[in-house]
Structure formats: structure tokens, C-alpha cells
Design a protein around this motif. Structure first.
Motif, PDB file in Angstrom:
ATOM      1  N   LEU A  35      -1.889 -16.318  -2.149  1.00  0.00           N
ATOM      2  CA  LEU A  35      -3.086 -15.548  -1.824  1.00  0.00           C
ATOM      3  C   LEU A  35      -3.145 -15.085  -0.375  1.00  0.00           C
ATOM      4  CD1 LEU A  35      -5.745 -17.667  -3.750  1.00  0.00           C
ATOM      5  CD2 LEU A  35      -4.764 -15.484  -4.441  1.00  0.00           C
ATOM      6  N   SER A  36      -2.321 -15.650   0.471  1.00  0.00           N
ATOM      7  CA  SER A  36      -2.404 -15.320   1.890  1.00  0.00           C
ATOM      8  C   SER A  36      -2.174 -13.827   2.131  1.00  0.00           C
ATOM      9  CB  SER A  36      -1.364 -16.118   2.675  1.00  0.00           C
ATOM     10  OG  SER A  36      -1.476 -15.832   4.062  1.00  0.00           O
ATOM     11  N   THR A  37      -2.983 -13.263   3.012  1.00  0.00           N
ATOM     12  CA  THR A  37      -2.818 -11.854   3.370  1.00  0.00           C
ATOM     13  C   THR A  37      -1.821 -11.662   4.499  1.00  0.00           C
ATOM     14  OG1 THR A  37      -4.641 -11.961   4.957  1.00  0.00           O
ATOM     15  CG2 THR A  37      -5.177 -11.311   2.679  1.00  0.00           C
ATOM     16  N   THR A  38      -1.514 -12.736   5.226  1.00  0.00           N
ATOM     17  CA  THR A  38      -0.611 -12.594   6.371  1.00  0.00           C
ATOM     18  C   THR A  38       0.281 -13.830   6.492  1.00  0.00           C
ATOM     19  OG1 THR A  38      -0.516 -11.985   8.722  1.00  0.00           O
ATOM     20  CG2 THR A  38      -2.207 -13.581   8.061  1.00  0.00           C
ATOM     21  N   ARG A  55      -0.025  -6.333   2.304  1.00  0.00           N
ATOM     22  CA  ARG A  55       0.054  -4.977   1.752  1.00  0.00           C
ATOM     23  C   ARG A  55       1.497  -4.563   1.529  1.00  0.00           C
ATOM     24  NH1 ARG A  55       0.640  -0.822   4.949  1.00  0.00           N
ATOM     25  NH2 ARG A  55      -0.654  -1.668   6.620  1.00  0.00           N
ATOM     26  N   GLY A  56       2.358  -4.984   2.447  1.00  0.00           N
ATOM     27  CA  GLY A  56       3.756  -4.609   2.334  1.00  0.00           C
ATOM     28  C   GLY A  56       4.524  -5.462   1.355  1.00  0.00           C
ATOM     29  N   THR A  57       4.372  -6.772   1.463  1.00  0.00           N
ATOM     30  CA  THR A  57       5.101  -7.683   0.588  1.00  0.00           C
ATOM     31  C   THR A  57       4.244  -8.897   0.276  1.00  0.00           C
ATOM     32  OG1 THR A  57       6.129  -8.654   2.557  1.00  0.00           O
ATOM     33  CG2 THR A  57       7.433  -7.036   1.318  1.00  0.00           C
ATOM     34  N   ASN A  58       4.435  -9.434  -0.921  1.00  0.00           N
ATOM     35  CA  ASN A  58       3.742 -10.641  -1.343  1.00  0.00           C
ATOM     36  C   ASN A  58       4.642 -11.345  -2.356  1.00  0.00           C
ATOM     37  OD1 ASN A  58       2.012 -11.831  -3.749  1.00  0.00           O
ATOM     38  ND2 ASN A  58       0.849 -12.143  -1.876  1.00  0.00           N
ATOM     39  N   PRO A  59       4.865 -12.646  -2.236  1.00  0.00           N
ATOM     40  CA  PRO A  59       5.790 -13.331  -3.137  1.00  0.00           C
ATOM     41  C   PRO A  59       5.411 -13.231  -4.609  1.00  0.00           C
ATOM     42  CG  PRO A  59       5.346 -14.688  -1.212  1.00  0.00           C
ATOM     43  CD  PRO A  59       4.392 -13.533  -1.150  1.00  0.00           C
ATOM     44  N   GLN A  80      14.957  -1.198  -9.861  1.00  0.00           N
ATOM     45  CA  GLN A  80      13.954  -1.768  -8.967  1.00  0.00           C
ATOM     46  C   GLN A  80      12.583  -1.376  -9.488  1.00  0.00           C
ATOM     47  OE1 GLN A  80      14.719  -1.591  -4.606  1.00  0.00           O
ATOM     48  NE2 GLN A  80      16.505  -0.350  -5.163  1.00  0.00           N
ATOM     49  N   ALA A  81      11.647  -2.305  -9.427  1.00  0.00           N
ATOM     50  CA  ALA A  81      10.285  -2.058  -9.905  1.00  0.00           C
ATOM     51  C   ALA A  81       9.298  -2.208  -8.761  1.00  0.00           C
ATOM     52  CB  ALA A  81       9.934  -3.023 -11.039  1.00  0.00           C
ATOM     53  N   PHE A  82       8.221  -1.414  -8.831  1.00  0.00           N
ATOM     54  CA  PHE A  82       7.166  -1.445  -7.824  1.00  0.00           C
ATOM     55  C   PHE A  82       5.834  -1.435  -8.558  1.00  0.00           C
ATOM     56  CE2 PHE A  82      10.891   0.699  -6.242  1.00  0.00           C
ATOM     57  CZ  PHE A  82      11.151   0.022  -5.052  1.00  0.00           C
ATOM     58  N   THR A  83       4.965  -2.370  -8.241  1.00  0.00           N
ATOM     59  CA  THR A  83       3.703  -2.483  -8.961  1.00  0.00           C
ATOM     60  C   THR A  83       2.526  -2.050  -8.097  1.00  0.00           C
ATOM     61  OG1 THR A  83       3.509  -4.843  -8.391  1.00  0.00           O
ATOM     62  CG2 THR A  83       4.567  -4.275 -10.491  1.00  0.00           C
ATOM     63  N   PHE A  84       1.480  -1.600  -8.782  1.00  0.00           N
ATOM     64  CA  PHE A  84       0.334  -0.971  -8.129  1.00  0.00           C
ATOM     65  C   PHE A  84      -0.972  -1.456  -8.758  1.00  0.00           C
ATOM     66  CE2 PHE A  84       3.991   1.691  -7.499  1.00  0.00           C
ATOM     67  CZ  PHE A  84       3.860   2.161  -6.201  1.00  0.00           C
ATOM     68  N   GLY A  85      -2.077  -1.008  -8.172  1.00  0.00           N
ATOM     69  CA  GLY A  85      -3.389  -1.449  -8.612  1.00  0.00           C
ATOM     70  C   GLY A  85      -3.829  -0.891  -9.941  1.00  0.00           C
ATOM     71  N   SER A  86      -3.194   0.193 -10.417  1.00  0.00           N
ATOM     72  CA  SER A  86      -3.498   0.772 -11.726  1.00  0.00           C
ATOM     73  C   SER A  86      -2.348   1.672 -12.135  1.00  0.00           C
ATOM     74  CB  SER A  86      -4.804   1.589 -11.682  1.00  0.00           C
ATOM     75  OG  SER A  86      -4.611   2.788 -10.939  1.00  0.00           O
ATOM     76  N   ALA A 245       2.901   2.339   2.588  1.00  0.00           N
ATOM     77  CA  ALA A 245       2.152   3.193   3.508  1.00  0.00           C
ATOM     78  C   ALA A 245       0.794   3.603   2.960  1.00  0.00           C
ATOM     79  CB  ALA A 245       2.978   4.437   3.848  1.00  0.00           C
ATOM     80  N   ALA A 246       0.705   3.844   1.645  1.00  0.00           N
ATOM     81  CA  ALA A 246      -0.568   4.243   1.056  1.00  0.00           C
ATOM     82  C   ALA A 246      -1.367   3.048   0.567  1.00  0.00           C
ATOM     83  CB  ALA A 246      -0.341   5.233  -0.093  1.00  0.00           C
ATOM     84  N   GLY A 247      -0.688   1.972   0.209  1.00  0.00           N
ATOM     85  CA  GLY A 247      -1.358   0.690   0.011  1.00  0.00           C
ATOM     86  C   GLY A 247      -2.107   0.471  -1.284  1.00  0.00           C
ATOM     87  N   ALA A 248      -1.799   1.227  -2.335  1.00  0.00           N
ATOM     88  CA  ALA A 248      -2.525   1.039  -3.603  1.00  0.00           C
ATOM     89  C   ALA A 248      -1.891  -0.095  -4.419  1.00  0.00           C
ATOM     90  CB  ALA A 248      -2.513   2.334  -4.401  1.00  0.00           C
ATOM     91  N   VAL A 249      -1.702  -1.247  -3.779  1.00  0.00           N
ATOM     92  CA  VAL A 249      -0.981  -2.350  -4.408  1.00  0.00           C
ATOM     93  C   VAL A 249      -1.915  -3.183  -5.282  1.00  0.00           C
ATOM     94  CG1 VAL A 249       0.728  -2.486  -2.571  1.00  0.00           C
ATOM     95  CG2 VAL A 249      -1.380  -3.838  -2.398  1.00  0.00           C
ATOM     96  N   ASN A 250      -1.295  -3.951  -6.177  1.00  0.00           N
ATOM     97  CA  ASN A 250      -2.062  -4.933  -6.940  1.00  0.00           C
ATOM     98  C   ASN A 250      -2.122  -6.235  -6.156  1.00  0.00           C
ATOM     99  OD1 ASN A 250       0.749  -5.034  -7.348  1.00  0.00           O
ATOM    100  ND2 ASN A 250       0.556  -6.181  -9.241  1.00  0.00           N
ATOM    101  N   GLY A 251      -3.232  -6.940  -6.277  1.00  0.00           N
ATOM    102  CA  GLY A 251      -3.389  -8.202  -5.571  1.00  0.00           C
ATOM    103  C   GLY A 251      -2.604  -9.315  -6.243  1.00  0.00           C
TER     104      GLY A 251
END
Length: 397
Positions: A35-38, A55-59, A80-86, A245-251
């Protein structure tokens, strides 16, 4: 990320193990949710395992991305896969990554309404043009792509859904890939309905696969998300930059729920397929039903192609009624197990009236959905109960 990433060819083995190595400190079989943001660096300029800001990377997100790449891209390790908020966030990021002002998108004439709205209303004013064609007519697709070249389009994209939403059209991925590549265009396939369990567009020649992971991949109607999967390193780098850069990532919690759902995709899809096939056959003989749209039916115009490029026909069935819009709405509003709701792909059965719900944004265009049509997302309940539910609702017409 995981020693199981591309080791095994079995789909369900990869679904369970790719990106899911046990946690080293305590030996937890299920990786923890980060859950850590940093993240604290070892020192200035030296990151711990490549992580600095969420925003850039999360395990947890990385684990999901490895899992998706292993399923959609197969065992060769290139995807390679990239996931987003929707799902729409994923599509928006992809288009910004591979196109710009002056680009042109050729899309199917029954593409998902949200995709059409994104291209027409959001990206159109930015300078991205679009053309709508019947993806089953290869000559029409060739002409549309040729016209974009003649008009000087800077980037060209062929955007495909198969099976399509909600008309259940089946398009030839391999043939369309050849058509696109012959003129230097990219083929993007929305694989949401089929999922990587039933269909592998990258193996058939597609350049990019997109998903609304909200649907079958998550599978439980409890988490919104989207994904882009590519096997080209240059495109991957561009999508990765857009994600950062645009940051529409999933949490991380969303990524965890999606990962948990994805582990059972294969077994769920087997049940979705079986139930949908039984219901489609049942509907063929029901009074008041004008047409049943399901690629698993022998008389479906795309049946043979679906059997060739898919390992099953999916869990989606569309039905048109002789009584028109009134009959369709009445059925949609009177079933009990089939709940009237947006979305699809969950374990529970849903019914949708696309003309005024999922596809309201294309009303009045050539993409408009017939007003006598309902779309069934057939769940994994006992199929006899689902048929009883439909029979009761339809018999009231």
C-alpha cells in the motif's frame, strides 16, 4: 518477479503462479498488498529493487502485470502488460502512446459505445480522425485504410473487437493483421469478451491487446480496471511512459483483487461457456424470440471462424425479440437471477438493455444497437435456474 513467469505452458498453472512467488520474509504463499505510496532509497540515486514512487511502480501492480503478460502473451516471454484504473483509461493511454494529432483509427461498426465516445468526443477534437466499417468485409477495411493513407494520416490504427459488443460478430484476426500490416497500420484487439483463456490475438498477428479487466479477468463485479498487452518493445516503452506520466494507474488493492480473480479465470470461463451454450440453444425454440446471437450456434455467421481462432465461444449471448423495444425492456426488467445492470463478466448473471444503457452514446449513429435487443452476461449459477428465470420472464410477454 516469479520463477513461474513463463516456465509452464498450462494456462491455469500460469494464471496461479506467474508473478506470484511467495513472500521471502515470512513465506506467505499469497504475496502481500503493498500500500505504500513511496519507497526509501538505499541512498540518493540508488533505489531498492527499482521502486521509488507508487504512480510509477508498485510491487502489487507489477505482479498483476507479469501475470497478465504470461497469459496473454504465452510462454515466449516477450509480452509486456500495463494495467490502468479502467478499460477506457487503458485505451486512452494506448492511443496517446501510438498516435497523435493527424492519426486515424478505423474501427468496427458495432464497437463498444465507450470506445467510440472516447475516440469521437475526446480524441477527435485533439486531431484523431476515425472511420467506421464492417470488420467482416476485408475489402471495405482495405479501402478505409487506403483512404487514410491518401488523406495523409500520420499514424493508422485498426481497432477490432471480436466477439463484438453486443452484436457478437466474429472477425478474422489473422486476416485483419495482414491487411493492417500491409499498409503500415497497427492492429489493436479488444479481447475483453474472449479473455486470454479463449483467444490469443498476439499469436494471431495483432500488435496490441486491450482489456477491461473489470469484466471476466476480475470476474466478481467488485473492481474496475483495464490493461494493455504488447509484444513489441518500442510500443511497450511508449505505453509505459504514458502509464507513468499521465498516471491513470490502478491502486494496489484494485491490482490485488484483479490478480485474485485472474487466478480462477480458466475454471470460471469453462462454466460461463457451458451455461451460455445451453441458454443459447434453449432460446432458439422460445416463442417471442426473433434472433439469438451466439457464436457457438451452428447457424451463427461467424461460427466456423470462432471455432478456429477461439477455444470456446464465451459467456455472452444477445437476444432480439419480435415484440420490439417494449418486449426487450419487459424481459430485462422482470428477470430475477439475471439482474438488470451495466457491465458483464462476473460470476453472477446480468442482463443489459444496450440501446439505452451501455451503448446509449452511439444512439442515432450507424453504430446504434437494435432497440429489441438485450445482452445476457451468463454467470456460473446452475443453468436450470437461469433457464427457469428466463422462461418466466419471456412467458409474460
Amino acid at each position: 518477479m516469479s520463477e513461474y513467469q513463463y516456465t509452464y505452458e498450462g494456462f491455469n498453472t500460469r494464471a496461479i503462479h506467474a508473478g506470484q512467488a511467495h513472500e521471502e520474509v515470512y513465506g506467505a504463499v499469497v504475496p502481500p498488498v503493498h500500500l505504500s505510496t513511496t519507497y526509501a532509497p538505499v541512498k540518493v540515486g540508488e533505489l531498492r529493487h527499482g521502486y521509488d514512487y507508487g504512480r510509477g511502480t508498485n510491487p502489487t501492480r507489477d505482479s498483476l502485470q507479469v501475470q497478465l503478460a504470461a497469459l496473454e502473451g504465452g510462454v515466449d516471454g516477450k509480452a509486456q502488460a500495463f494495467t490502468f484504473g479502467s478499460g477506457l483509461a487503458a485505451e486512452n493511454a494506448l492511443i496517446h502512446a501510438i498516435a497523435g494529432p493527424g492519426a486515424h483509427i478505423v474501427m468496427g461498426n458495432d464497437v463498444y459505445g465507450g470506445t467510440y465516445r472516447l475516440v469521437d468526443k475526446i480524441l477527435g477534437p485533439w486531431g484523431v480522425g476515425h472511420t467506421v466499417v464492417d470488420m467482416g468485409d476485408l475489402s471495405a477495411v482495405e479501402q478505409a485504410l487506403a483512404a487514410t493513407a491518401s488523406a495523409g494520416a500520420t499514424d493508422r490504427i485498426l481497432w477490432l473487437e471480436t466477439p463484438s459488443n453486443p452484436m457478437m460478430k466474429i472477425s478474422d484476426i489473422a486476416a485483419l493483421a495482414e491487411v493492417a500490416h500491409a499498409v503500415g497500420a497497427l492492429l489493436v484487439v479488444d479481447n475483453t469478451f474472449a479473455t486470454p483463456y479463449l483467444q490469443l490475438p498476439l499469436e494471431l498477428g495483432a500488435d496490441v491487446v486491450v482489456h477491461s479487466t473489470t469484466k471476466y479477468i476480475g470476474g466478481h463485479s467488485d473492481v474496475i480496471g483495464g490493461a494493455v498487452v504488447v509484444n513489441d518493445a518500442e510500443i511497450a516503452e511508449k505505453v509505459k511512459f504514458q502509464q507513468f506520466a499521465a498516471g491513470a494507474v490502478n491502486g494496489p488493492l484494485d491490482a490485488y483483487l484483479t490478480t485474485r480473480g485472474l487466478k480462477t479465470l480458466g475454471v470460471r470461463m469453462d462454466r460461463h461457456n457451458a451455461n451460455a451454450g445451453t441458454i443459447a440453444q434453449y432460446l432458439l425454440s422460445v416463442p417471442g424470440v426473433e434472433r439469438v446471437l451466439y457464436p457457438g450456434l451452428a447457424d451463427h455467421p461467424g461460427h466456423e471462424l470462432a471455432a478456429k481462432q477461439m477455444r470456446g465461444f464465451g459467456g455472452m449471448v444477445s437476444v432480439q425479440f419480435t415484440g420490439g423495444a417494449a418486449a426487450a425492456k419487459q424481459v430485462a426488467e422482470t428477470t430475477r437471477l439475471f439482474q438488470l445492470a451495466e457491465s458483464l463478466g462476473g460470476i453472477e448473471s446480468l442482463m443489459n438493455y444496450p440501446a439505452e444503457m451501455t451503448h446509449a452514446s452511439v444512439a442515432g449513429t450507424e453504430l446504434a444497437v437494435p432497440d429489441n435487443l438485450v445482452r445476457l452476461s451468463v454467470g456460473i449459477e446452475d443453468v436450470a435456474d437461469l433457464i427457469d428465470d428466463l422462461d418466466r420472464a419471456i412467458s409474460s410477454l
